[in-house]
Design a protein around this motif. Structure first.
Motif, PDB file in Angstrom:
ATOM      1  N   CYS A  83     -18.902  10.037 -13.700  1.00  0.00           N
ATOM      2  CA  CYS A  83     -19.508  10.875 -12.669  1.00  0.00           C
ATOM      3  C   CYS A  83     -18.644  12.108 -12.450  1.00  0.00           C
ATOM      4  CB  CYS A  83     -19.600  10.104 -11.356  1.00  0.00           C
ATOM      5  SG  CYS A  83     -20.428   8.508 -11.512  1.00  0.00           S
ATOM      6  N   ASP A  84     -19.299  13.242 -12.460  1.00  0.00           N
ATOM      7  CA  ASP A  84     -18.640  14.514 -12.159  1.00  0.00           C
ATOM      8  C   ASP A  84     -19.057  14.942 -10.763  1.00  0.00           C
ATOM      9  OD1 ASP A  84     -17.306  15.209 -14.618  1.00  0.00           O
ATOM     10  OD2 ASP A  84     -19.257  15.701 -15.464  1.00  0.00           O
ATOM     11  N   VAL A  85     -18.099  15.314  -9.935  1.00  0.00           N
ATOM     12  CA  VAL A  85     -18.431  15.951  -8.668  1.00  0.00           C
ATOM     13  C   VAL A  85     -18.669  17.420  -8.984  1.00  0.00           C
ATOM     14  CG1 VAL A  85     -17.610  16.551  -6.366  1.00  0.00           C
ATOM     15  CG2 VAL A  85     -17.171  14.267  -7.299  1.00  0.00           C
ATOM     16  N   ASP A 104     -13.689  13.407 -10.368  1.00  0.00           N
ATOM     17  CA  ASP A 104     -14.503  12.552 -11.228  1.00  0.00           C
ATOM     18  C   ASP A 104     -14.329  11.097 -10.820  1.00  0.00           C
ATOM     19  OD1 ASP A 104     -15.298  14.699 -13.088  1.00  0.00           O
ATOM     20  OD2 ASP A 104     -13.199  14.665 -13.698  1.00  0.00           O
ATOM     21  N   LEU A 105     -15.288  10.284 -11.270  1.00  0.00           N
ATOM     22  CA  LEU A 105     -15.222   8.842 -11.040  1.00  0.00           C
ATOM     23  C   LEU A 105     -15.659   8.157 -12.320  1.00  0.00           C
ATOM     24  CD1 LEU A 105     -14.840   6.788  -8.556  1.00  0.00           C
ATOM     25  CD2 LEU A 105     -17.331   6.590  -8.656  1.00  0.00           C
ATOM     26  N   TRP A 106     -14.913   7.152 -12.744  1.00  0.00           N
ATOM     27  CA  TRP A 106     -15.307   6.318 -13.876  1.00  0.00           C
ATOM     28  C   TRP A 106     -15.607   4.922 -13.356  1.00  0.00           C
ATOM     29  CZ3 TRP A 106     -17.280   5.852 -18.429  1.00  0.00           C
ATOM     30  CH2 TRP A 106     -17.203   4.629 -19.081  1.00  0.00           C
ATOM     31  N   VAL A 107     -16.718   4.351 -13.820  1.00  0.00           N
ATOM     32  CA  VAL A 107     -17.090   2.984 -13.470  1.00  0.00           C
ATOM     33  C   VAL A 107     -17.419   2.258 -14.773  1.00  0.00           C
ATOM     34  CG1 VAL A 107     -18.667   1.513 -12.159  1.00  0.00           C
ATOM     35  CG2 VAL A 107     -18.065   3.782 -11.277  1.00  0.00           C
ATOM     36  N   SER A 108     -16.692   1.183 -15.048  1.00  0.00           N
ATOM     37  CA  SER A 108     -16.932   0.422 -16.278  1.00  0.00           C
ATOM     38  C   SER A 108     -18.296  -0.259 -16.208  1.00  0.00           C
ATOM     39  CB  SER A 108     -15.828  -0.616 -16.479  1.00  0.00           C
ATOM     40  OG  SER A 108     -15.824  -1.546 -15.401  1.00  0.00           O
ATOM     41  N   ALA A 109     -18.825  -0.622 -17.373  1.00  0.00           N
ATOM     42  CA  ALA A 109     -20.152  -1.230 -17.448  1.00  0.00           C
ATOM     43  C   ALA A 109     -20.262  -2.502 -16.617  1.00  0.00           C
ATOM     44  CB  ALA A 109     -20.513  -1.515 -18.904  1.00  0.00           C
ATOM     45  N   ASP A 110     -19.176  -3.258 -16.523  1.00  0.00           N
ATOM     46  CA  ASP A 110     -19.218  -4.494 -15.732  1.00  0.00           C
ATOM     47  C   ASP A 110     -18.947  -4.238 -14.248  1.00  0.00           C
ATOM     48  OD1 ASP A 110     -16.461  -4.049 -15.615  1.00  0.00           O
ATOM     49  OD2 ASP A 110     -15.938  -5.819 -16.808  1.00  0.00           O
ATOM     50  N   GLY A 111     -18.655  -2.987 -13.880  1.00  0.00           N
ATOM     51  CA  GLY A 111     -18.419  -2.633 -12.483  1.00  0.00           C
ATOM     52  C   GLY A 111     -17.057  -3.037 -11.949  1.00  0.00           C
ATOM     53  N   ALA A 141     -18.772  13.605  -1.623  1.00  0.00           N
ATOM     54  CA  ALA A 141     -19.542  13.146  -2.781  1.00  0.00           C
ATOM     55  C   ALA A 141     -18.763  12.083  -3.563  1.00  0.00           C
ATOM     56  CB  ALA A 141     -19.889  14.327  -3.688  1.00  0.00           C
ATOM     57  N   LEU A 142     -17.478  12.318  -3.786  1.00  0.00           N
ATOM     58  CA  LEU A 142     -16.657  11.338  -4.504  1.00  0.00           C
ATOM     59  C   LEU A 142     -16.575  10.035  -3.715  1.00  0.00           C
ATOM     60  CD1 LEU A 142     -14.871  10.706  -6.957  1.00  0.00           C
ATOM     61  CD2 LEU A 142     -12.930  11.559  -5.615  1.00  0.00           C
ATOM     62  N   ASP A 143     -16.362  10.129  -2.405  1.00  0.00           N
ATOM     63  CA  ASP A 143     -16.308   8.928  -1.558  1.00  0.00           C
ATOM     64  C   ASP A 143     -17.623   8.154  -1.629  1.00  0.00           C
ATOM     65  OD1 ASP A 143     -13.725   9.631  -0.786  1.00  0.00           O
ATOM     66  OD2 ASP A 143     -14.351  10.436   1.170  1.00  0.00           O
ATOM     67  N   SER A 144     -18.736   8.876  -1.577  1.00  0.00           N
ATOM     68  CA  SER A 144     -20.059   8.258  -1.627  1.00  0.00           C
ATOM     69  C   SER A 144     -20.294   7.551  -2.965  1.00  0.00           C
ATOM     70  CB  SER A 144     -21.123   9.332  -1.393  1.00  0.00           C
ATOM     71  OG  SER A 144     -22.406   8.813  -1.600  1.00  0.00           O
ATOM     72  N   LEU A 145     -19.927   8.213  -4.065  1.00  0.00           N
ATOM     73  CA  LEU A 145     -20.078   7.595  -5.381  1.00  0.00           C
ATOM     74  C   LEU A 145     -19.229   6.330  -5.497  1.00  0.00           C
ATOM     75  CD1 LEU A 145     -20.019  10.765  -7.639  1.00  0.00           C
ATOM     76  CD2 LEU A 145     -21.907   9.110  -7.500  1.00  0.00           C
ATOM     77  N   GLU A 147     -18.118   4.417  -3.057  1.00  0.00           N
ATOM     78  CA  GLU A 147     -18.690   3.390  -2.178  1.00  0.00           C
ATOM     79  C   GLU A 147     -19.880   2.722  -2.853  1.00  0.00           C
ATOM     80  OE1 GLU A 147     -21.076   3.469   2.002  1.00  0.00           O
ATOM     81  OE2 GLU A 147     -19.184   4.583   1.951  1.00  0.00           O
ATOM     82  N   ARG A 148     -20.776   3.525  -3.429  1.00  0.00           N
ATOM     83  CA  ARG A 148     -21.962   2.993  -4.120  1.00  0.00           C
ATOM     84  C   ARG A 148     -21.537   2.142  -5.315  1.00  0.00           C
ATOM     85  NH1 ARG A 148     -26.555   1.097  -3.551  1.00  0.00           N
ATOM     86  NH2 ARG A 148     -27.145   2.835  -2.233  1.00  0.00           N
ATOM     87  N   ALA A 149     -20.549   2.604  -6.077  1.00  0.00           N
ATOM     88  CA  ALA A 149     -20.099   1.885  -7.265  1.00  0.00           C
ATOM     89  C   ALA A 149     -19.556   0.505  -6.921  1.00  0.00           C
ATOM     90  CB  ALA A 149     -19.038   2.699  -7.996  1.00  0.00           C
ATOM     91  N   ARG A 150     -19.019   0.338  -5.728  1.00  0.00           N
ATOM     92  CA  ARG A 150     -18.401  -0.930  -5.334  1.00  0.00           C
ATOM     93  C   ARG A 150     -19.399  -1.896  -4.696  1.00  0.00           C
ATOM     94  NH1 ARG A 150     -13.081  -0.690  -6.303  1.00  0.00           N
ATOM     95  NH2 ARG A 150     -12.059   1.339  -6.388  1.00  0.00           N
ATOM     96  N   THR A 151     -20.673  -1.522  -4.616  1.00  0.00           N
ATOM     97  CA  THR A 151     -21.698  -2.439  -4.122  1.00  0.00           C
ATOM     98  C   THR A 151     -22.205  -3.297  -5.279  1.00  0.00           C
ATOM     99  OG1 THR A 151     -23.562  -0.962  -4.546  1.00  0.00           O
ATOM    100  CG2 THR A 151     -22.447  -0.756  -2.385  1.00  0.00           C
TER     101      THR A 151
END
Length: 160
Positions: A83-85, A104-111, A141-145, A147-151
């Motif tokens: 994810c790019d801000v 930026d934010l990276w989220v692995s496929a398994d979360g 935006a980064l905080d929101s991404l 937060e969403r990624a950790r759900t």
């Protein structure tokens, strides 16, 4: 008929990269495209490698301060989400224009791996002084991404 776009990512007023992409969907706010890995060679971040053959399904919003890129191997295995801000995308004349704001934010496929990236570059960019409102939106935006990624639903819930 496939609609083709040129995606242009700028940073600090300069073109960082520009590449062709095929439109998958456009609901008036979010436009989604598919593009092969556009940079030269391999980019090894340590936590993921982008390499020739990888495919990116990229989601740009006209109203949101980020983009979400699904990163797939050429064999169709999801590596994760990069994810790019950014400022909201400008879509016009066959081009999707996006202004990268360093975060930026990276989220692995398994979360299981959620990594905030480039906060040092963002701090050094001077955006907080030059455009405090944009800097505040970028951080939100980064905080929101994140937060969403950790759900349990993860970032995939943004893409439904």
């Amino acid at each position: 008929m496939t609609v083709s776009w040129t995606v242009t990512l700028t940073k600090a007023g300069r073109t960082k990269i520009s590449y062709p992409a095929a439109q998958l969907a456009d609901d008036g706010d979010r436009i989604s495209v598919r593009a092969p890995w556009a940079a030269e060679g391999v980019k090894d971040f340590g936590f993921v490698r982008f390499e020739p053959g990888d495919v990116f399904v990229e989601h740009f919003w006209r109203t949101r301060w980020y983009t979400v890129k699904e990163v797939w191997t050429g064999e169709g295995v999801l590596k994760g989400w990069y994810c790019d801000v950014t400022r909201p995308a400008v879509v016009r004349g066959g081009e999707i224009l996006v202004d990268d704001l360093d975060l930026d934010l990276w989220v692995s496929a398994d979360g299981k791996s959620v990594l905030r990236l480039d906060e040092d570059e963002f701090a050094a960019s001077g955006l907080a002084e030059a455009d405090p409102e944009a800097a505040a939106r970028a951080v939100r935006a980064l905080d929101s991404l994140e937060e969403r990624a950790r759900t349990p639903e993860g970032l995939a819930a943004l893409l439904v």
